[in-house]
Scaffold this active site. Structure first.
Site, PDB file in Angstrom:
ATOM      1  CB  SER A 119      -0.862   0.037   1.258  1.00  0.00           C
ATOM      2  OG  SER A 119      -1.641  -1.112   1.349  1.00  0.00           O
ATOM      3  CG  HIS A 140      -1.997  -0.424  -4.350  1.00  0.00           C
ATOM      4  ND1 HIS A 140      -2.230   0.894  -4.028  1.00  0.00           N
ATOM      5  CD2 HIS A 140      -2.444  -1.156  -3.300  1.00  0.00           C
ATOM      6  CE1 HIS A 140      -2.798   0.946  -2.833  1.00  0.00           C
ATOM      7  NE2 HIS A 140      -2.940  -0.272  -2.384  1.00  0.00           N
ATOM      8  CD  GLU A 152      -1.901   3.988  -6.499  1.00  0.00           C
ATOM      9  OE1 GLU A 152      -1.967   3.268  -5.484  1.00  0.00           O
ATOM     10  OE2 GLU A 152      -1.830   5.227  -6.433  1.00  0.00           O
ATOM     11  CG  ASN A 190      -3.169   3.837   0.527  1.00  0.00           C
ATOM     12  OD1 ASN A 190      -4.303   3.860   1.002  1.00  0.00           O
ATOM     13  ND2 ASN A 190      -2.646   2.756  -0.008  1.00  0.00           N
TER      14      ASN A 190
HETATM   15  N1  LIG Z   1      -6.175  -4.615   3.342  1.00  0.00           N
HETATM   16  C1  LIG Z   1      -6.325  -3.767   2.333  1.00  0.00           C
HETATM   17  O1  LIG Z   1      -7.406  -3.180   2.128  1.00  0.00           O
HETATM   18  C2  LIG Z   1      -5.175  -3.539   1.374  1.00  0.00           C
HETATM   19  C3  LIG Z   1      -5.444  -2.875   0.164  1.00  0.00           C
HETATM   20  C4  LIG Z   1      -4.408  -2.740  -0.760  1.00  0.00           C
HETATM   21  C5  LIG Z   1      -3.139  -3.233  -0.457  1.00  0.00           C
HETATM   22  N2  LIG Z   1      -2.897  -3.866   0.730  1.00  0.00           N
HETATM   23  C6  LIG Z   1      -1.550  -4.393   0.976  1.00  0.00           C
HETATM   24  O2  LIG Z   1      -1.587  -5.797   0.727  1.00  0.00           O
HETATM   25  C7  LIG Z   1      -0.622  -6.463   1.569  1.00  0.00           C
HETATM   26  C8  LIG Z   1      -1.334  -7.530   2.377  1.00  0.00           C
HETATM   27  O3  LIG Z   1      -2.305  -6.902   3.195  1.00  0.00           O
HETATM   28  P1  LIG Z   1      -3.506  -7.745   3.839  1.00  0.00           P
HETATM   29  O4  LIG Z   1      -4.506  -6.744   4.290  1.00  0.00           O
HETATM   30  O5  LIG Z   1      -3.910  -8.832   2.910  1.00  0.00           O
HETATM   31  O6  LIG Z   1      -2.767  -8.370   5.113  1.00  0.00           O
HETATM   32  P2  LIG Z   1      -3.221  -9.624   6.012  1.00  0.00           P
HETATM   33  O7  LIG Z   1      -2.664  -9.380   7.347  1.00  0.00           O
HETATM   34  O8  LIG Z   1      -4.687  -9.881   5.852  1.00  0.00           O
HETATM   35  O9  LIG Z   1      -2.468 -10.872   5.316  1.00  0.00           O
HETATM   36  C9  LIG Z   1      -1.078 -10.983   5.240  1.00  0.00           C
HETATM   37  C10 LIG Z   1      -0.721 -12.448   5.041  1.00  0.00           C
HETATM   38  O10 LIG Z   1       0.686 -12.534   4.768  1.00  0.00           O
HETATM   39  C11 LIG Z   1       1.153 -13.714   5.376  1.00  0.00           C
HETATM   40  N3  LIG Z   1       2.607 -13.654   5.515  1.00  0.00           N
HETATM   41  C12 LIG Z   1       3.353 -12.964   6.419  1.00  0.00           C
HETATM   42  N4  LIG Z   1       4.657 -13.167   6.178  1.00  0.00           N
HETATM   43  C13 LIG Z   1       4.751 -14.005   5.116  1.00  0.00           C
HETATM   44  C14 LIG Z   1       5.833 -14.586   4.403  1.00  0.00           C
HETATM   45  N5  LIG Z   1       7.094 -14.358   4.750  1.00  0.00           N
HETATM   46  N6  LIG Z   1       5.556 -15.396   3.365  1.00  0.00           N
HETATM   47  C15 LIG Z   1       4.271 -15.658   3.003  1.00  0.00           C
HETATM   48  N7  LIG Z   1       3.213 -15.126   3.640  1.00  0.00           N
HETATM   49  C16 LIG Z   1       3.444 -14.312   4.685  1.00  0.00           C
HETATM   50  C17 LIG Z   1       0.409 -13.775   6.708  1.00  0.00           C
HETATM   51  O11 LIG Z   1       0.424 -15.085   7.250  1.00  0.00           O
HETATM   52  C18 LIG Z   1      -1.000 -13.320   6.270  1.00  0.00           C
HETATM   53  O12 LIG Z   1      -1.810 -14.432   5.916  1.00  0.00           O
HETATM   54  C19 LIG Z   1       0.025  -5.375   2.402  1.00  0.00           C
HETATM   55  O13 LIG Z   1       1.219  -4.970   1.769  1.00  0.00           O
HETATM   56  C20 LIG Z   1      -1.011  -4.260   2.382  1.00  0.00           C
HETATM   57  O14 LIG Z   1      -0.425  -2.996   2.574  1.00  0.00           O
HETATM   58  C21 LIG Z   1      -3.892  -4.036   1.655  1.00  0.00           C
END
Ligand SMILES: NC(=O)c1ccc[n+]([C@@H]2O[C@H](COP(=O)([O-])OP(=O)(O)OC[C@H]3O[C@@H](n4cnc5c(N)ncnc54)[C@H](O)[C@@H]3O)[C@@H](O)[C@H]2O)c1
Length: 298
Positions: A119, A140, A152, A190
């Site tokens: 993000s 993104h 994005e 963001n």
């Molecule tokens: N939540 C949102 O609305 C949103 C929107 C756009 C982008 N993002 C981005 O997407 C990414 C993920 O966010 P999320 O909300 O899905 O997080 P989340 O916490 O729901 O999921 C993250 C996952 O990554 C896994 N993980 C951690 N370390 C790992 C590794 N070394 N290898 C493999 N898996 C691993 C965890 O076990 C978990 O299941 C982040 O970079 C976040 O900034 C989130």
């Protein structure tokens, strides 16, 4: 040609990204360090596909083909071996992502594109730990991925035209609307969204109005489909905090400093929908109609 896709991280975003690629016919390897996260992801994808079947946007056959296209892995090296594109969607933590990209660079096929769904973390920084900066890019997606049109596409300092074109074209194949932006803190989405969410939290923190009142003003007054506090719960309060910290550090401007209430909530484990409670309580999952504002004035 991008044929095989691997997704790292099977949380909120990873499962949606896997769902989307698989629905459009790409074999997907979904990788997470936690087996329970992978099991939960498959259940979520199946439930979301059921919703699409009920709406008539896909058939039962599309649903089973989509599910059959996804294979889960806990071992990164095996999971990415055949991938032409890897989309990293692991936890928003810079050290964790740099470590993952070092491994991706070491174990991915030479021509494979390495994308991050971060993000806010600098794509240029992520690319700097690899030996293929020209093939590293930001992809993104927005939450919920199968529904939201925007991708994005973030060009790092070294990202090549060829990599950018491949990712723009691929996003169109997923029936998304890709928008190309440059790599500065928060990119575009963001950088604009998070200060608004932070200001909504400050408005609550200073007692100007309650949760439902703030969200109602923004929904009915600004025609936003949901209020900023509910949106923060959907995104994840820990993710919002991490992005604000990147903006604050990256620009050195106090206007991005996260509200102390947000810091307290994340420290206490109140992370929004994923933890069952944020600005609202989610006794019955994420159903917006059933949420009850935790900090209501009334
Ligand atoms: N939540 C949102 O609305 C949103 C929107 C756009 C982008 N993002 C981005 O997407 C990414 C993920 O966010 P999320 O909300 O899905 O997080 P989340 O916490 O729901 O999921 C993250 C996952 O990554 C896994 N993980 C951690 N370390 C790992 C590794 N070394 N290898 C493999 N898996 C691993 C965890 O076990 C978990 O299941 C982040 O970079 C976040 O900034 C989130």
């Amino acid at each position: 040609m991008i044929k095989n896709v691997a997704i790292i991280g099977s949380g909120t975003m990873g499962n949606g990204i896997a769902h989307t690629f698989a629905q459009f016919g790409y074999p997907v390897n979904l990788i997470d360090i936690h087996t329970d996260a992978l099991e939960k992801a498959i259940q979520t994808i199946s439930k979301n596909l059921d919703r699409q079947v009920a709406k008539g946007t896909i058939t039962e056959l599309n649903k089973s083909n989509t599910l059959n296209s996804i294979t889960t892995f806990t071992d990164l090296q095996t999971g990415i071996a055949e991938a032409d594109l890897i989309v990293e969607a692991a936890t928003e933590n810079i050290d964790l992502k740099l470590n993952i990209f070092k491994n991706l660079d070491a174990f991915a096929k030479p021509g494979a594109i390495l994308a991050s769904n971060t993000s806010s973390i600098s794509i240029t920084k992520i690319a700097s730990v690899t030996n293929r900066g020209d093939q590293v890019i930001g992809m993104h997606f927005m939450n919920p991925v199968p529904v939201m049109k925007l991708v994005e596409v973030i060009r790092g300092y070294a990202t090549s035209d060829d990599t950018t074109k491949k990712v723009m074209d691929l996003s169109l194949k997923l029936e998304k609307a890709p928008v190309e932006v440059n790599d500065y803190p928060g990119f575009v989405a963001n950088r604009i969204l998070m200060p608004m969410i932070n200001e909504a939290i400050y408005t609550l923190y200073e007692g100007v109005a309650g949760v439902t009142e703030i969200d109602t003003v923004m929904k009915l007054g600004m025609a936003h489909p949901m209020g900023p506090l509910q949106l923060a719960d959907f995104i994840g309060l820990d993710v919002c905090l991490a992005i604000l910290n990147v903006l604050h550090t990256g620009f050195g401007n106090p206007k991005y400093a996260p509200c102390p209430l947000l810091v307290n909530m994340v420290t206490a484990g109140s992370k929004g929908i994923k933890s069952g409670e944020g600005f609202y309580n989610y006794a019955d999952g994420a159903k917006a109609a059933k949420v009850a504002a935790k900090f209501s004035k009334s």
